[in-house]
Scaffold this active site. Structure first.
Site, mmCIF file in Angstrom:
data_model
loop_
_atom_site.group_PDB
_atom_site.id
_atom_site.type_symbol
_atom_site.label_atom_id
_atom_site.label_comp_id
_atom_site.label_asym_id
_atom_site.label_seq_id
_atom_site.Cartn_x
_atom_site.Cartn_y
_atom_site.Cartn_z
ATOM 1 N N TYR A 53 0.887 -1.250 0.071
ATOM 2 C CA TYR A 53 -0.013 -0.054 0.070
ATOM 3 C C TYR A 53 0.735 1.336 -0.056
ATOM 4 O O TYR A 53 1.750 1.571 1.075
ATOM 5 C CB TYR A 53 -0.950 0.029 1.354
ATOM 6 C CG TYR A 53 -2.223 -0.967 1.472
ATOM 7 C CD1 TYR A 53 -2.529 -1.675 0.139
ATOM 8 C CD2 TYR A 53 -2.893 -1.126 2.322
ATOM 9 C CE1 TYR A 53 -3.447 -2.598 0.128
ATOM 10 C CE2 TYR A 53 -4.169 -1.943 2.082
ATOM 11 C CZ TYR A 53 -4.110 -2.832 1.110
ATOM 12 O OH TYR A 53 -5.230 -3.687 1.120
ATOM 13 N N SER A 221 -13.780 -3.581 -0.410
ATOM 14 C CA SER A 221 -14.622 -2.962 -1.167
ATOM 15 C C SER A 221 -16.302 -2.903 -0.869
ATOM 16 O O SER A 221 -16.732 -3.229 -2.014
ATOM 17 C CB SER A 221 -14.321 -3.254 -2.856
ATOM 18 O OG SER A 221 -14.671 -2.200 -3.447
ATOM 19 N N PRO A 222 -16.663 -2.564 0.233
ATOM 20 C CA PRO A 222 -18.085 -2.725 0.481
ATOM 21 C C PRO A 222 -18.982 -1.548 -0.317
ATOM 22 O O PRO A 222 -20.190 -2.010 -0.659
ATOM 23 C CB PRO A 222 -18.181 -2.306 1.894
ATOM 24 C CG PRO A 222 -16.920 -1.570 2.220
ATOM 25 C CD PRO A 222 -15.926 -1.938 1.460
ATOM 26 N N LEU A 223 -18.277 -0.544 -0.743
ATOM 27 C CA LEU A 223 -18.975 0.397 -1.651
ATOM 28 C C LEU A 223 -18.699 0.244 -3.144
ATOM 29 O O LEU A 223 -18.964 1.256 -3.939
ATOM 30 C CB LEU A 223 -18.893 1.642 -1.099
ATOM 31 C CG LEU A 223 -19.117 1.872 0.451
ATOM 32 C CD1 LEU A 223 -18.805 3.421 0.708
ATOM 33 C CD2 LEU A 223 -20.458 1.691 0.943
ATOM 34 N N ALA A 224 -17.921 -0.780 -3.521
ATOM 35 C CA ALA A 224 -17.822 -0.971 -5.111
ATOM 36 C C ALA A 224 -16.972 0.217 -5.496
ATOM 37 O O ALA A 224 -17.518 0.797 -6.561
ATOM 38 C CB ALA A 224 -18.869 -1.450 -5.781
ATOM 39 N N GLY A 226 -16.884 3.124 -4.474
ATOM 40 C CA GLY A 226 -17.706 4.422 -4.579
ATOM 41 C C GLY A 226 -18.911 4.408 -5.397
ATOM 42 O O GLY A 226 -19.916 5.167 -5.357
ATOM 43 N N LEU A 228 -21.468 2.428 -4.841
ATOM 44 C CA LEU A 228 -22.497 2.383 -3.837
ATOM 45 C C LEU A 228 -22.748 3.353 -2.975
ATOM 46 O O LEU A 228 -23.575 3.197 -2.163
ATOM 47 C CB LEU A 228 -22.618 1.097 -3.454
ATOM 48 C CG LEU A 228 -22.816 -0.226 -4.334
ATOM 49 C CD1 LEU A 228 -22.533 -1.645 -3.500
ATOM 50 C CD2 LEU A 228 -24.127 -0.295 -5.153
ATOM 51 N N GLY A 230 -23.275 6.610 -3.186
ATOM 52 C CA GLY A 230 -24.100 7.843 -3.366
ATOM 53 C C GLY A 230 -22.873 8.849 -4.169
ATOM 54 O O GLY A 230 -21.980 8.495 -4.419
#
Length: 326
Positions: A53, A221-224, A226, A228, A230
């Site tokens: 990272y 990556s729970p929000l794909a 970004g 998901l 908004g």
């Protein structure tokens, strides 16, 4: 915050993990420290990083945070990864990816690289052990006998407590676990994979394999990226993902608007409640984002909303082979 067992180990972790991919890149050090302090104070004890990272800078930043003392290291379940070594950048901006590998054997899962990568991570992190050492990818060129022998040495030396995997297929997990069992070694205690409403492939084989072997499961990556979350603020990567949204995402945002919850909160709440999920890994850029993540994992979605989410983002049909055979 209610703790969860980390697979079949004796560890306990919060239902949310803090990822550090943005630290020292999109998030400066003072803000990174604020997020880390907030996690520490709120009981979020699983801290996930990797040696690659931001060319090792994220690990080094965490090491400076640990150096402040106050139980920061002792109360943290520290997870890092091995596979891709830190790179020598041709530019100070790591997003440009203009660097090159330091050497031909400083990647993958050879015994040589596992040993050297672990020593490098420990030095950057300013600690003498890692709680969870995760193989970042499968290495098809390295035999499991070699990999497990190298990991056994690190465990015997006290430099690694547990070994995990990341981005493994169900078949890779089975191979790894059976090879470890033959050596009377604990084997993998966790798997970290991409998993969100738009990417549910792990439901076929990876999640069932992890559950069968008593492993913790850590979705990232729970929000794909970004899509998901908004409409994003400031982050170019998030804006690009949002710009590519399709009809499903628009239907999802309409659902979130109807129930009075933000898209990011719904996506994270859905993921945290999935069977077999131990702790989603979030990578906040700001303290406000992290505090919103903390609130989201406490959100409970009713059966009607869950059913509508399944209609908008249908999964693969259940675990394999039932999903495609009888």
């Amino acid at each position: 915050m209610e703790l969860r067992r980390f697979g079949s180990t004796g560890l306990s972790v919060a239902p949310l993990g803090l990822g550090s991919v943005n630290f020292s890149w999109l998030t400066d050090e003072p803000t990174s420290f604020q997020i880390l302090d907030s996690a520490f104070e709120r009981g979020v004890n699983l801290l996930d990083t990797s040696d690659n990272y931001n060319a090792g800078r994220s690990e080094a930043l965490i090491g400076r945070w640990f150096a402040q003392g106050g139980g920061r290291r002792e109360k943290t379940v520290l997870a890092t990864k091995v596979y891709s070594a830190p790179m020598e950048w041709g530019s100070p901006d790591p997003v440009r990816r203009t660097g090159s590998w330091v050497g031909p054997n400083q990647k993958g899962l050879s015994a040589k690289h596992i040993r050297e990568a672990c020593e490098g991570s420990l030095k950057r992190l300013g600690t003498d052990y890692v709680d969870l050492y995760q193989m970042h990818h499968i290495d098809r060129a390295a035999r499991w006998e070699e990999i497990w022998q190298a990991m056994e040495v690190l465990v015997a030396q006290g430099k690694v407590l547990y070994v995990g995997s990341s981005n493994f297929a169900g078949w890779h997990i089975a191979q790894a676990q059976e090879a470890a069992r033959a050596r009377n070694f604990l084997g993998l205690v966790s798997e970290q994979s991409v998993y969100n409403l738009t990417k549910r492939t792990v439901e076929l084989e990876v999640l069932p394999a992890a559950r069968a072997y008593g492993m913790a499961f850590l979705p990232y990556s729970p929000l794909a990226a970004g899509a998901l979350g908004g409409k994003p603020e400031g982050n170019d990567r998030g804006r690009r993902a949002y710009a590519r949204k399709d009809d499903n995402v628009e239907a999802y945002e309409a659902l979130c608007d109807r129930i009075g919850q933000s898209p990011a909160d719904v996506a994270l709440a859905w993921l945290a409640s999935r069977p077999g999920v131990t702790a989603p890994i979030v990578g906040p850029r700001t303290l406000a984002q992290f505090e919103a993540n903390l609130a989201a994992v406490e959100l409970r979605l009713d059966d009607e909303v869950a059913g509508e989410l399944d209609r908008i983002f249908p999964g693969p049909g259940g675990p394999a082979p039932e999903a495609y055979a009888w």
